[in-house]
Design an enzyme around this catalytic site. Structure first.
Site, PDB file in Angstrom:
ATOM      1  N   LYS A 297       0.839  -1.170  -0.033  1.00 42.20           N
ATOM      2  CA  LYS A 297      -0.011  -0.063  -0.165  1.00 42.20           C
ATOM      3  C   LYS A 297       0.893   1.109   0.089  1.00 42.20           C
ATOM      4  O   LYS A 297       0.705   2.228  -0.612  1.00 42.20           O
ATOM      5  CB  LYS A 297      -0.965  -0.043   1.246  1.00 42.20           C
ATOM      6  CG  LYS A 297      -2.066  -1.049   1.088  1.00 42.20           C
ATOM      7  CD  LYS A 297      -2.928  -1.103   2.050  1.00 42.20           C
ATOM      8  CE  LYS A 297      -3.882  -2.396   1.772  1.00 42.20           C
ATOM      9  NZ  LYS A 297      -4.695  -2.683   3.111  1.00 42.20           N
TER      10      LYS A 297
ATOM     11  N   GLN B 260      -5.239  -1.513   9.094  1.00 40.54           N
ATOM     12  CA  GLN B 260      -5.126  -2.868   8.501  1.00 40.54           C
ATOM     13  C   GLN B 260      -5.555  -3.868   9.500  1.00 40.54           C
ATOM     14  O   GLN B 260      -5.550  -3.972  10.697  1.00 40.54           O
ATOM     15  CB  GLN B 260      -3.697  -3.146   8.297  1.00 40.54           C
ATOM     16  CG  GLN B 260      -3.090  -4.448   7.443  1.00 40.54           C
ATOM     17  CD  GLN B 260      -3.712  -4.490   6.312  1.00 40.54           C
ATOM     18  OE1 GLN B 260      -3.745  -3.487   5.364  1.00 40.54           O
ATOM     19  NE2 GLN B 260      -3.942  -5.559   5.821  1.00 40.54           N
TER      20      GLN B 260
ATOM     21  N   ASP C 174     -11.261   2.562   3.250  1.00 45.05           N
ATOM     22  CA  ASP C 174     -11.400   1.196   2.949  1.00 45.05           C
ATOM     23  C   ASP C 174     -12.944   0.995   2.643  1.00 45.05           C
ATOM     24  O   ASP C 174     -13.420  -0.150   2.226  1.00 45.05           O
ATOM     25  CB  ASP C 174     -11.137   0.496   4.341  1.00 45.05           C
ATOM     26  CG  ASP C 174      -9.725  -0.468   4.450  1.00 45.05           C
ATOM     27  OD1 ASP C 174      -9.410  -0.841   3.207  1.00 45.05           O
ATOM     28  OD2 ASP C 174      -9.246  -0.481   5.383  1.00 45.05           O
TER      29      ASP C 174
HETATM   30  N1  GUN Z   1      -6.844  -7.077   5.429  1.00 49.46           N
HETATM   31  C1  GUN Z   1      -6.943  -7.746   4.542  1.00 49.46           C
HETATM   32  N2  GUN Z   1      -7.648  -6.958   3.607  1.00 49.46           N
HETATM   33  C2  GUN Z   1      -7.735  -5.770   4.118  1.00 49.46           C
HETATM   34  C3  GUN Z   1      -8.268  -4.628   3.395  1.00 49.46           C
HETATM   35  O1  GUN Z   1      -8.709  -4.376   2.270  1.00 49.46           O
HETATM   36  N3  GUN Z   1      -8.059  -3.548   4.340  1.00 49.46           N
HETATM   37  C4  GUN Z   1      -7.851  -3.545   5.363  1.00 49.46           C
HETATM   38  N4  GUN Z   1      -7.692  -2.414   6.502  1.00 49.46           N
HETATM   39  N5  GUN Z   1      -7.162  -4.512   5.991  1.00 49.46           N
HETATM   40  C5  GUN Z   1      -7.232  -5.741   5.328  1.00 49.46           C
END
Ligand code: GUN
Length: 282
Positions: free
Chosen positions: A52, A96, A119
């Site tokens: 990211k 996350q 998100d």
């Molecule tokens: N963990 C696995 N996929 C995601 C996601 O798309 N966003 C977040 N915040 N955590 C994750």
């Protein structure tokens, strides 16, 4: 011949478009900053967070990383999220998941300001999605819509079947396909005759979290199959919820694993980050 839906190429195309858009926004004095919070050092989360941050740098989005120890308390995390909500220099906040078990994920998600919820997990974002209001879209389902559109696959009027009803994929996927005028069915672990339902699908989206579960017996000849699963085989190779070798010859189009849905999630996260300033007043 089945069409291979290339998520790697399409996600790159989206990131390149966003990079151009960021250059223009930058010239107007607008910048974007994403705060990424990771609690603990789950290795998979560390890889996601790194990717990211890399994508942010590529597109021209600033990122701030908060790497907190496993012992961080729920109250400490709430305090940080509230600080970031109030920080005008931060446009998007991403916590996350999964969080350590002593922290209530739902409470953390609800604490993120809906205006910074890149998100798309906040109940306000989810509500906006279902009533067709503008808001942040959940990244994986939004990425799947892009895969279909950019591969020239129409959704309107199609029988769309989703396998799996998670809050992150299945449910928002249903809302987005409905928005695109698909006829949508969501199946789940209590569905009585799964094969009978999946065989109706013109577009079959599989997000059930079971390794190579979907074989050709579940798929109508000429269907489009989207595989959201991600698993590791005994030999170390990655595979999805769909048995690709068995299913692919029967499809009109299919996503591979890896290189299908996976790379789209981050591209759409970048899109949500840029969205925070697109509509901002001059
Ligand atoms: N963990 C696995 N996929 C995601 C996601 O798309 N966003 C977040 N915040 N955590 C994750």
């Amino acid at each position: 011949m089945s069409q291979l839906i290339d998520g790697k190429r399409i996600s790159q195309q989206i990131k390149d478009e966003l990079k151009e858009e960021m250059k223009k926004l930058d010239a107007l004095g607008k910048s974007v900053c994403l705060a990424v919070i990771q609690v603990g050092d789950d290795p998979a989360s560390t890889v996601y967070v790194r990717n990211k941050k890399k994508a942010c740098a590529y597109v021209g989005i600033r990122s701030r990383a908060y790497e907190l120890p496993e012992e961080t308390t729920e109250e400490e995390l709430i305090r940080l999220v509230k600080e970031l909500n109030a920080d005008a220099g931060v446009n998007g906040i991403l916590v996350q998941l999964p969080l350590p078990s002593h922290i209530d994920e739902d409470r953390i998600i609800r604490t993120i300001s809906p205006d910074k919820d890149v998100d798309g997990f906040h109940p306000v974002s989810v509500g906006r999605l279902w009533i067709g209001e503008k808001g942040f879209l959940s990244c994986t389902p939004a990425g799947i819509i892009q895969l279909l559109k950019r591969s020239g696959i129409g959704i309107a009027g199609k029988e769309c079947v989703i396998v799996g009803r998670s809050n992150i994929v299945g449910k928002p996927m249903a809302a987005l396909l409905l928005r695109e005028n698909g006829t949508v069915t969501v199946t789940h672990s209590r569905t009585v005759d799964l094969k009978e339902v999946t065989k109706r699908a013109d577009i079959l989206i599989v997000a059930m979290g079971r390794k190579k579960f979907i074989t050709s017996e579940y798929v109508k000849e000429g269907a489009v199959v989207i595989d959201v699963g991600m698993h590791r085989e005994d030999d170390g190779h990655l595979c999805g919820d769909v048995d690709f070798a068995d299913v692919e010859p029967h499809t009109a189009a299919i996503t591979p694993v890896p290189g299908g849905v996976g790379p789209m999630t981050i591209a759409m996260l970048m899109d949500n980050c840029v969205e925070t300033v697109r509509t901002q007043e001059e």
